[in-house]
Design a protein around this motif. Structure first.
Motif, mmCIF file in Angstrom:
data_model
loop_
_atom_site.group_PDB
_atom_site.id
_atom_site.type_symbol
_atom_site.label_atom_id
_atom_site.label_comp_id
_atom_site.label_asym_id
_atom_site.label_seq_id
_atom_site.Cartn_x
_atom_site.Cartn_y
_atom_site.Cartn_z
ATOM 1 N N PRO A 1 26.057 -39.070 87.295
ATOM 2 C CA PRO A 1 26.336 -37.619 87.443
ATOM 3 C C PRO A 1 27.502 -37.462 88.229
ATOM 4 O O PRO A 1 27.217 -37.899 89.528
ATOM 5 N N PHE A 2 28.250 -36.422 87.842
ATOM 6 C CA PHE A 2 29.170 -36.234 88.879
ATOM 7 C C PHE A 2 29.117 -34.417 88.991
ATOM 8 O O PHE A 2 28.798 -33.740 88.037
ATOM 9 N N LYS A 3 29.802 -34.113 89.898
ATOM 10 C CA LYS A 3 29.802 -32.416 90.180
ATOM 11 C C LYS A 3 31.001 -31.741 89.608
ATOM 12 O O LYS A 3 32.498 -32.264 90.350
ATOM 13 N N PRO A 4 30.962 -30.991 88.682
ATOM 14 C CA PRO A 4 32.114 -30.406 88.289
ATOM 15 C C PRO A 4 32.662 -29.201 89.131
ATOM 16 O O PRO A 4 31.796 -28.753 89.819
ATOM 17 N N GLU A 5 33.843 -28.771 88.980
ATOM 18 C CA GLU A 5 34.283 -27.671 89.611
ATOM 19 C C GLU A 5 34.539 -26.558 88.487
ATOM 20 O O GLU A 5 35.867 -26.570 87.979
ATOM 21 N N LEU A 6 33.841 -25.738 88.547
ATOM 22 C CA LEU A 6 33.844 -24.494 87.307
ATOM 23 C C LEU A 6 35.143 -23.685 87.686
ATOM 24 O O LEU A 6 35.356 -23.385 88.586
ATOM 25 N N ASN A 7 35.805 -23.365 86.387
ATOM 26 C CA ASN A 7 36.765 -22.091 86.460
ATOM 27 C C ASN A 7 35.831 -20.836 86.126
ATOM 28 O O ASN A 7 34.634 -21.020 85.943
ATOM 29 N N ASP A 8 36.504 -19.957 85.787
ATOM 30 C CA ASP A 8 35.624 -18.436 85.484
ATOM 31 C C ASP A 8 35.205 -18.527 84.114
ATOM 32 O O ASP A 8 34.526 -17.441 83.739
ATOM 33 N N GLU A 9 35.220 -19.419 83.364
ATOM 34 C CA GLU A 9 34.809 -19.406 81.942
ATOM 35 C C GLU A 9 33.354 -19.884 81.887
ATOM 36 O O GLU A 9 32.602 -19.909 81.104
ATOM 37 N N HIS A 10 32.796 -20.413 83.189
ATOM 38 C CA HIS A 10 31.212 -20.576 83.347
ATOM 39 C C HIS A 10 30.886 -20.311 84.837
ATOM 40 O O HIS A 10 31.454 -20.164 85.473
ATOM 41 N N THR A 11 29.513 -20.159 84.593
ATOM 42 C CA THR A 11 28.882 -19.483 85.907
ATOM 43 C C THR A 11 27.702 -20.583 86.551
ATOM 44 O O THR A 11 27.771 -20.513 87.801
ATOM 45 N N LYS A 12 27.356 -21.517 85.565
ATOM 46 C CA LYS A 12 26.557 -22.652 86.165
ATOM 47 C C LYS A 12 26.638 -23.909 85.454
ATOM 48 O O LYS A 12 27.283 -24.064 84.273
ATOM 49 N N TRP A 13 26.176 -24.859 86.207
ATOM 50 C CA TRP A 13 26.339 -26.404 85.434
ATOM 51 C C TRP A 13 24.987 -27.112 85.781
ATOM 52 O O TRP A 13 24.611 -26.760 86.861
ATOM 53 N N GLY A 14 24.731 -28.180 85.077
ATOM 54 C CA GLY A 14 23.402 -29.127 85.201
ATOM 55 C C GLY A 14 23.570 -30.077 84.463
ATOM 56 O O GLY A 14 24.047 -30.181 83.393
ATOM 57 N N TRP A 15 22.871 -31.000 84.818
ATOM 58 C CA TRP A 15 22.569 -32.277 84.154
ATOM 59 C C TRP A 15 21.040 -32.420 83.528
ATOM 60 O O TRP A 15 20.250 -32.193 84.309
ATOM 61 N N PHE A 16 21.082 -32.236 82.484
ATOM 62 C CA PHE A 16 19.809 -32.313 81.690
ATOM 63 C C PHE A 16 19.342 -33.342 80.953
ATOM 64 O O PHE A 16 20.108 -33.815 80.044
ATOM 65 N N ALA A 17 17.772 -33.886 80.936
ATOM 66 C CA ALA A 17 17.283 -34.635 79.922
ATOM 67 C C ALA A 17 17.313 -34.001 78.538
ATOM 68 O O ALA A 17 17.156 -32.828 78.440
ATOM 69 N N PRO A 18 17.120 -34.959 77.422
ATOM 70 C CA PRO A 18 17.120 -34.272 76.081
ATOM 71 C C PRO A 18 15.941 -33.415 75.678
ATOM 72 O O PRO A 18 16.069 -32.401 74.897
#
Length: 619
Positions: A129-146
């Motif tokens: 997993p890597f850490k994304p740098e979000l622009n204003d189109e998104h507010t949160k991020w995460g790596w999720f199991a199915p």
């Protein structure tokens, strides 16, 4: 000028990158590719694409959109001139600050709401997993199991994750069912949907003969079982009809793991271990050719037709040796290569040259190409083939007979006159008995041959019709399409699109192929909707003459339209739109909750109750 078919586009893409196997100059390939891109620029598109990143676990990267609050993979609109993959990479750079390098492929395509286009989802594996740098189109991020996706995950994204999660057999079964496109990458292998063999009538250009492969001998569960573990190789062997140890080592690229029957073909899911071969399968080698041996005497027979053509009628196959990947196979039946099912985008970007091993195998390919791919879809012994084991057994029997004869001649020198007479009498009796048995065996063979000839005679008339259709199809390859044909093909496409839109599946209708005749295109389009017609769903429309097919065609379209309208059982407050463009005009019919239309025009309704207790005295 732009390409006129997907096969031509693939060939021109390969030439543009300098690895054409057809001898097309790179300059010509680039001219066609640029023309194709220009054609894309002229067409306004609302299609979108994105990339679903997967890390070991598995865990999937999802981002929460700032406009809808839903969790989804990064992605967005495809701009003019971009491929779906180029747009997906650009959107990742804009939305999450970058896009890791690596192999990516089409995991799934889905329709956008309200028929606005399609969304192409690419899948890409990353080491961690890597850490994304979000622009204003998104507010949160995460790596999720199915099994731990956020509650507000976009439904189509959740569906894609479910489809690509599982073991290799799970993925293979989903490809076979059409739930995932072919091919799919799984750990160190590619999973391709391939045609193992076709049936019916086709044409062998090398032998200048038609071949009839009886469906009842191949479309069986027994034959499907025999396809399990079938070796997958790159091109047929040059010297032998079957694989040798050296040829297997040099050419093996995978194996069939899930064979099944689909329509008039035996298809299968293949595990391809060679990345270079998988690349060529998505670029230039888009067909398959099975090596089937017919060793038993009388298992094949050649029939001469009145027009001078010959038809090889095959019997039961005695041995299935391998399945070869090639550029053009007999069971494409004169059409575009269809043995390798490619439902994602061909992987030709950033490819500088063909793999070295493929170049070595391809030395002199043009000289023997016809004698390999188009020649050996069936490697029939025609009753004369003997295995090495059979030859050795026959030689041993002859040697034993020779030794016995020499011993008998030595013993006869000392025999008496009486013994000689008895021996000669026995030899005469033995000769008569042998002659009697030979006569009975000959009569039996003649009877069997007559019965087989009588049985085959019933198929000749149908074969002649199929051959005539095949000859017409082959002639279409070199025959220019008239304006009348183009207009007719356009009308057929509009009619099919009108019914497909009623089912919400406009993408199921594809344009006519380069060499496809109007009647062939009509039958192919009608086959899409045949399952919705109770009256015609079991009819073999390919075998119908033009007049009879016209009646069946109208029946299929009418039943399909009725099924689309009938199936529109929607929740309260919604309408279903059915669009018909068969007349050249757009006619829209709505079914569903009529209150949506008439509710605003109804007068308000008041209700009340009469109080009967008024005026009564209470004591």
């Amino acid at each position: 000028m732009p390409s006129v078919s997907s096969a031509q586009h693939r060939a021109m893409e390969a030439a543009a990158h300098g690895h054409s196997t057809l001898g097309i100059p790179a300059s010509v390939g680039k001219e066609f590719v640029n023309a194709d891109k220009g054609r894309k620029d002229d067409a306004a598109t609302k299609d979108c694409s994105g990339i679903l990143f997967r890390a070991n676990g598995p865990f999937y990267l999802l981002c929460k959109r700032s406009d809808t609050g839903q969790w989804a993979q990064p992605g967005g609109h495809i701009e003019g001139g971009e491929s779906a993959e180029e747009a997906a990479v650009r959107e990742c750079v804009e939305e999450i600050g970058g896009c890791p390098n690596g192999l990516r492929w089409v995991a799934r395509r889905s329709n956008l709401p309200k028929g606005k286009g399609t969304f192409t989802c690419f899948l890409q594996d990353v080491t961690k997993p890597f850490k994304p740098e979000l622009n204003d189109e998104h507010t949160k991020w995460g790596w999720f199991a199915p099994d731990q996706l956020p509650a507000n995950t976009h439904p189509e994204v959740a569906k894609t994750i479910r489809a690509v999660t599982g073991n290799e057999l799970d993925i293979a079964k989903r490809i076979a069912k059409g739930e995932l496109p072919s091919p799919q990458r799984y750990h160190n292998v590619w999973l391709f949907k391939l045609r193992i063999t076709g049936t019916g009538t086709s044409y062998r250009s090398k032998h200048k003969e038609f071949v009839y492969r009886p469906p009842e001998n191949f479309l069986t569960e027994e034959f499907v079982e025999r396809c399990n573990g079938l070796p997958l190789i790159f091109e047929h062997p040059k010297e032998s009809v079957t694989l040798t140890s050296d040829e297997y080592r040099n050419r093996a690229i995978g194996t069939i793991v899930l064979p099944f029957i689909e329509g008039d073909e035996v298809d299968g899911i293949a595990k391809v271990f060679d990345d270079d071969a998988a690349l060529l399968m998505r670029m230039s080698h888009a067909s398959t050719s099975p090596a089937v041996v017919f060793r038993d005497a009388g298992s094949t027979e050649t029939v001469q037709l009145d027009d001078g053509s010959t038809v090889l009628i095959e019997g039961n196959p005695s041995y299935l040796d391998h399945l070869a990947i090639c550029e053009e196979g007999v069971w494409d039946k004169g059409g575009e290569p269809t043995g390798v099912h490619i439902e994602g985008d061909p992987a030709v970007d950033n490819v500088e040259q063909a793999p070295a091993w493929a170049d070595a195998l391809g030395k002199g390919m043009k000289e023997f190409q016809d004698s390999v791919c188009a020649r050996l879809d069936a490697l029939e012994g025609k009753g004369g083939g003997e295995s090495e084991e059979e030859k050795a057994k026959k030689a041993a029997e002859e040697e034993a007979k020779r030794i016995a004869d020499e011993a008998a001649r030595g013993s006869r020198a000392d025999e008496s006159e009486e013994e000689k007479l008895k021996r000669e009498e026995k030899e005469r009796a033995d000769a008569e008995e042998k002659e009697r048995k030979d006569s009975e065996e000959k009569e039996k063979r003649e009877k069997e041959e007559k019965e087989r000839a009588d049985a085959q005679a019933g198929t000749i008339k149908g074969l002649e019709a199929q051959i005539a259709a095949m000859q017409a199809q082959i002639a279409n390859v070199t025959k220019p399409r008239t304006n009348e044909d183009r207009d007719q093909l356009s009308r057929i496409q509009r009619r099919a699109e009108g019914v497909a839109m009623a089912f919400g599946d406009a993408n199921s209708v594809t344009p006519p192929m380069f060499d496809e005749s109007p009647i062939g295109y009509r039958k192919r389009m009608a086959a899409i909707f045949q399952k919705h017609s109770p009256r015609a769903k079991t009819t073999n429309i390919k075998a119908l003459d033009d007049d009879t097919f016209g009646l069946i065609e109208d029946m299929i379209y009418a039943d399909a339209q009725a099924s689309a309208n009938k199936s529109a059982v929607l929740p309260k407050g919604r309408l279903h739109a059915s669009v018909d463009t068969s007349t050249g005009h757009r006619v829209t019919t709505y079914t569903g909750d009529q209150e949506v239309t008439w509710g605003p025009f109804k007068a308000p309704v008041f209700s009340g109750r009469i109080n009967k207790d008024v005026g009564k005295r209470v004591e």
